[in-house]
Design a protein around this motif. Structure first.
Motif, PDB file in Angstrom:
ATOM      1  N   VAL A  40       0.834  -1.204   0.000  1.00 21.60           N
ATOM      2  CA  VAL A  40       0.000   0.000   0.000  1.00 21.60           C
ATOM      3  C   VAL A  40       0.867   1.253   0.000  1.00 21.60           C
ATOM      4  N   VAL A  41       1.902   1.252   0.842  1.00 26.59           N
ATOM      5  CA  VAL A  41       2.779   2.423   0.930  1.00 26.59           C
ATOM      6  C   VAL A  41       3.571   2.590  -0.371  1.00 26.59           C
ATOM      7  N   ASP A  42       4.038   1.484  -0.960  1.00 22.70           N
ATOM      8  CA  ASP A  42       4.738   1.587  -2.241  1.00 22.70           C
ATOM      9  C   ASP A  42       3.814   2.154  -3.318  1.00 22.70           C
ATOM     10  N   GLY A  43       2.525   1.840  -3.228  1.00 28.20           N
ATOM     11  CA  GLY A  43       1.578   2.398  -4.199  1.00 28.20           C
ATOM     12  C   GLY A  43       1.374   3.892  -4.048  1.00 28.20           C
ATOM     13  N   TYR A  44       1.757   4.447  -2.886  1.00 26.94           N
ATOM     14  CA  TYR A  44       1.633   5.886  -2.685  1.00 26.94           C
ATOM     15  C   TYR A  44       2.691   6.668  -3.469  1.00 26.94           C
ATOM     16  N   VAL A  45       3.817   6.032  -3.765  1.00 29.99           N
ATOM     17  CA  VAL A  45       4.920   6.759  -4.400  1.00 29.99           C
ATOM     18  C   VAL A  45       4.528   7.326  -5.767  1.00 29.99           C
ATOM     19  N   PRO A  46       3.925   6.522  -6.685  1.00 27.45           N
ATOM     20  CA  PRO A  46       3.494   7.116  -7.966  1.00 27.45           C
ATOM     21  C   PRO A  46       2.465   8.231  -7.781  1.00 27.45           C
ATOM     22  N   VAL A  47       1.638   8.118  -6.746  1.00 24.71           N
ATOM     23  CA  VAL A  47       0.653   9.175  -6.485  1.00 24.71           C
ATOM     24  C   VAL A  47       1.361  10.465  -6.099  1.00 24.71           C
ATOM     25  N   VAL A  48       2.346  10.352  -5.230  1.00 30.16           N
ATOM     26  CA  VAL A  48       3.111  11.534  -4.827  1.00 30.16           C
ATOM     27  C   VAL A  48       3.789  12.169  -6.035  1.00 30.16           C
ATOM     28  N   ASN A  49       4.383  11.342  -6.889  1.00 30.41           N
ATOM     29  CA  ASN A  49       5.059  11.875  -8.080  1.00 30.41           C
ATOM     30  C   ASN A  49       4.060  12.530  -9.026  1.00 30.41           C
ATOM     31  N   GLY A  50       2.885  11.912  -9.184  1.00 27.88           N
ATOM     32  CA  GLY A  50       1.868  12.503 -10.052  1.00 27.88           C
ATOM     33  C   GLY A  50       1.369  13.837  -9.531  1.00 27.88           C
ATOM     34  N   LEU A  51       1.121  13.919  -8.219  1.00 26.00           N
ATOM     35  CA  LEU A  51       0.674  15.184  -7.622  1.00 26.00           C
ATOM     36  C   LEU A  51       1.744  16.251  -7.748  1.00 26.00           C
ATOM     37  N   GLU A  52       2.987  15.857  -7.555  1.00 30.89           N
ATOM     38  CA  GLU A  52       4.078  16.829  -7.672  1.00 30.89           C
ATOM     39  C   GLU A  52       4.166  17.380  -9.093  1.00 30.89           C
ATOM     40  N   ASN A  53       3.980  16.506 -10.084  1.00 31.34           N
ATOM     41  CA  ASN A  53       3.993  16.954 -11.480  1.00 31.34           C
ATOM     42  C   ASN A  53       2.822  17.894 -11.762  1.00 31.34           C
ATOM     43  N   ASP A  54       1.636  17.580 -11.206  1.00 28.15           N
ATOM     44  CA  ASP A  54       0.475  18.458 -11.385  1.00 28.15           C
ATOM     45  C   ASP A  54       0.722  19.840 -10.781  1.00 28.15           C
ATOM     46  N   ILE A  55       1.363  19.875  -9.618  1.00 29.53           N
ATOM     47  CA  ILE A  55       1.647  21.158  -8.967  1.00 29.53           C
ATOM     48  C   ILE A  55       2.618  21.970  -9.810  1.00 29.53           C
ATOM     49  N   ASP A  56       3.630  21.309 -10.401  1.00 31.02           N
ATOM     50  CA  ASP A  56       4.570  22.017 -11.275  1.00 31.02           C
ATOM     51  C   ASP A  56       3.839  22.614 -12.479  1.00 31.02           C
ATOM     52  N   GLU A  57       2.893  21.851 -13.037  1.00 34.44           N
ATOM     53  CA  GLU A  57       2.129  22.371 -14.181  1.00 34.44           C
ATOM     54  C   GLU A  57       1.279  23.568 -13.764  1.00 34.44           C
ATOM     55  N   ILE A  58       0.700  23.499 -12.584  1.00 31.96           N
ATOM     56  CA  ILE A  58      -0.137  24.602 -12.108  1.00 31.96           C
ATOM     57  C   ILE A  58       0.701  25.862 -11.907  1.00 31.96           C
ATOM     58  N   GLU A  59       1.904  25.717 -11.403  1.00 30.81           N
ATOM     59  CA  GLU A  59       2.767  26.885 -11.214  1.00 30.81           C
ATOM     60  C   GLU A  59       3.032  27.582 -12.552  1.00 30.81           C
ATOM     61  N   VAL A  60       3.257  26.790 -13.603  1.00 31.70           N
ATOM     62  CA  VAL A  60       3.470  27.372 -14.930  1.00 31.70           C
ATOM     63  C   VAL A  60       2.206  28.089 -15.398  1.00 31.70           C
ATOM     64  N   GLN A  61       1.038  27.466 -15.173  1.00 31.33           N
ATOM     65  CA  GLN A  61      -0.228  28.079 -15.575  1.00 31.33           C
ATOM     66  C   GLN A  61      -0.471  29.396 -14.840  1.00 31.33           C
ATOM     67  N   VAL A  62      -0.098  29.442 -13.564  1.00 34.77           N
ATOM     68  CA  VAL A  62      -0.323  30.661 -12.775  1.00 34.77           C
ATOM     69  C   VAL A  62       0.407  31.835 -13.391  1.00 34.77           C
ATOM     70  N   PHE A  63       1.670  31.650 -13.739  1.00 31.06           N
ATOM     71  CA  PHE A  63       2.458  32.769 -14.255  1.00 31.06           C
ATOM     72  C   PHE A  63       2.174  33.045 -15.725  1.00 31.06           C
ATOM     73  N   ARG A  64       1.478  32.112 -16.383  1.00 32.51           N
ATOM     74  CA  ARG A  64       1.027  32.389 -17.742  1.00 32.51           C
ATOM     75  C   ARG A  64      -0.313  33.112 -17.751  1.00 32.51           C
ATOM     76  N   GLY A  65      -0.933  33.188 -16.598  1.00 27.92           N
ATOM     77  CA  GLY A  65      -2.214  33.886 -16.513  1.00 27.92           C
ATOM     78  C   GLY A  65      -3.385  33.069 -17.012  1.00 27.92           C
ATOM     79  N   ASP A  66      -3.299  31.727 -16.913  1.00 29.91           N
ATOM     80  CA  ASP A  66      -4.400  30.866 -17.341  1.00 29.91           C
ATOM     81  C   ASP A  66      -5.630  31.137 -16.468  1.00 29.91           C
ATOM     82  N   PRO A  67      -6.773  31.503 -17.061  1.00 31.37           N
ATOM     83  CA  PRO A  67      -7.966  31.819 -16.245  1.00 31.37           C
ATOM     84  C   PRO A  67      -8.567  30.606 -15.543  1.00 31.37           C
ATOM     85  N   HIS A  68      -8.215  29.381 -15.987  1.00 32.21           N
ATOM     86  CA  HIS A  68      -8.789  28.178 -15.389  1.00 32.21           C
ATOM     87  C   HIS A  68      -7.916  27.599 -14.283  1.00 32.21           C
ATOM     88  N   VAL A  69      -6.816  28.247 -13.974  1.00 32.33           N
ATOM     89  CA  VAL A  69      -5.870  27.666 -13.013  1.00 32.33           C
ATOM     90  C   VAL A  69      -6.448  27.633 -11.598  1.00 32.33           C
TER      91      VAL A  69
END
Length: 382
Positions: A195-224
């Protein structure tokens, strides 16, 4: 093989869930060669049913009652591992009666939607775990629920979702008989680790989503803002699955000495606890990071709105200046038109018969226009 008696629950008041030690296999029936699987067809409720002795599978009974009979033949080193997938209440009730499962825990397992927890009912442990997996296609986190009943000679798993995949856990343990010979506590460790090993891909996926959101914020995406909010909810749900595991593993660790847990299993469980602590810290960091992103996004939105308002104000001022110029020139041009219009009327004014009448009218037009020009010029209208 000797004739088996109907399954009856033997008293286990003095037994501990975490006190089994591997013993030599004495006169055990020949092992039945059957591949393990915990992947259930949609119509199946019992996905696997194995009887183990000395860490090796010796039988694969067709029913829970038959597997329980293997525990009544006088061999103390046997263990039954039942794998259930969304069982019917009646089916789980029969198994609970055969293995003496606590009523409250069985009720929780039937209803599902429980928070992760660890409870001890005499010699039986009841553990609820939340599995999670990251779906790349939709960039979402899917949660699963798993219930474990662990006793001296049995391990019963009840899944209410496709994850976690316990077939891999079972194959891993069956390939390590020395580990599986440690009994139900080995099953608990292996499932916790999976179960804990299955959390690792989730953490990596969430981290990637947060990085994408940071880019959207500074691009001024209205849906961010919407995406940030939705991701924050997923992080909160994930934290609710991870955070209780620290308490569960702490409770298990606290019982090492009292219940005589094998030293090797102790080190394995401590390793799982370390991983859980690291993941919990990262998830808490995600929450803080998303709060900061929302704050930064609100600041940038306010700044963009201020810039737009300032631009509108400057545009309005420029338009006002143009209007003043147009109005000034319109007034200047209107004065000669007024004099000419009055003077050109078909009325026999005395000045029309005056020799200097027309020159006087022209001079008056020029004088009025010049006067207005000077006035508007001093007021910066032109």
């Amino acid at each position: 093989m000797t004739e088996r008696r109907p399954a009856r629950i033997a008293p286990r008041a003095a037994l501990s869930t975490l006190t089994r030690r591997p013993r030599p296999v004495a006169a055990a029936p020949r092992a039945v060669e059957r591949p393990a699987t915990d992947v259930a067809p949609p119509q199946s409720r019992m996905v696997d049913n194995g009887v183990y002795a000395g860490g090796r599978r010796i039988a694969t009974p067709a029913s829970a009652a038959e597997s329980h009979e293997w525990l009544t033949d006088g061999f103390d080193d046997r263990m039954v591992w039942l794998g259930l997938y969304r069982p019917e209440p009646a089916e789980l009730g029969e198994i609970a009666e055969q293995y003496g499962l606590p009523d409250l825990a069985v009720e929780d397992a039937i209803q599902a939607h429980q928070r992760p927890k660890f409870e001890r009912y005499g010699s039986t442990l009841f553990v609820v775990l939340k599995a999670a997996r990251y779906l790349d296609a939709t960039e979402e986190v899917e949660f699963g629920e798993l219930h474990l009943f662990l006793g001296k000679d049995f391990a019963i798993t009840v899944r209410h979702s496709e994850s976690p995949d316990l077939s891999r856990v079972r194959r891993r343990l069956e390939s390590s008989p020395d580990l599986l010979a440690r009994g139900s506590e080995a099953v608990l460790y292996a499932i916790l680790d999976a179960v804990v090993d299955g959390y690792v891909p989730v953490v990596n996926g969430l981290e990637n989503d947060i990085d994408e959101i940071e880019v959207q914020v500074f691009r001024g995406d209205p849906h961010v803002s919407r995406r940030t909010y939705e991701l924050s909810q997923e992080v909160v749900d994930f934290q609710r699955a991870v955070q209780p595991l620290t308490g569960i593993l702490a409770a298990i660790t606290a019982g090492f000495e009292k219940y005589g847990v094998d030293e090797e299993l102790r080190s394995y469980l401590r390793d799982v606890a370390d991983h859980v602590t690291g993941i919990a810290e990262r998830v808490e960091g995600f929450r803080s990071q998303l709060r900061e992103i929302l704050t930064v996004n609100a600041t940038l939105v306010a700044q963009r709105q201020n810039d737009e308002i300032r631009e509108l104000t400057l545009t309005s001022i420029a338009q006002g200046e143009e209007v003043k110029k147009i109005s000034a020139w319109a007034a200047i041009l209107f004065a000669p038109s007024l004099v000419g219009g009055v003077y050109g009327m078909n009325v026999n004014f005395p000045e029309r018969n005056w020799h200097y009448g027309y020159p006087f009218a022209l001079a008056l037009m020029v004088l009025v226009s010049a006067t207005l020009y000077v006035i508007f010029k001093r007021r910066d209208w032109i």
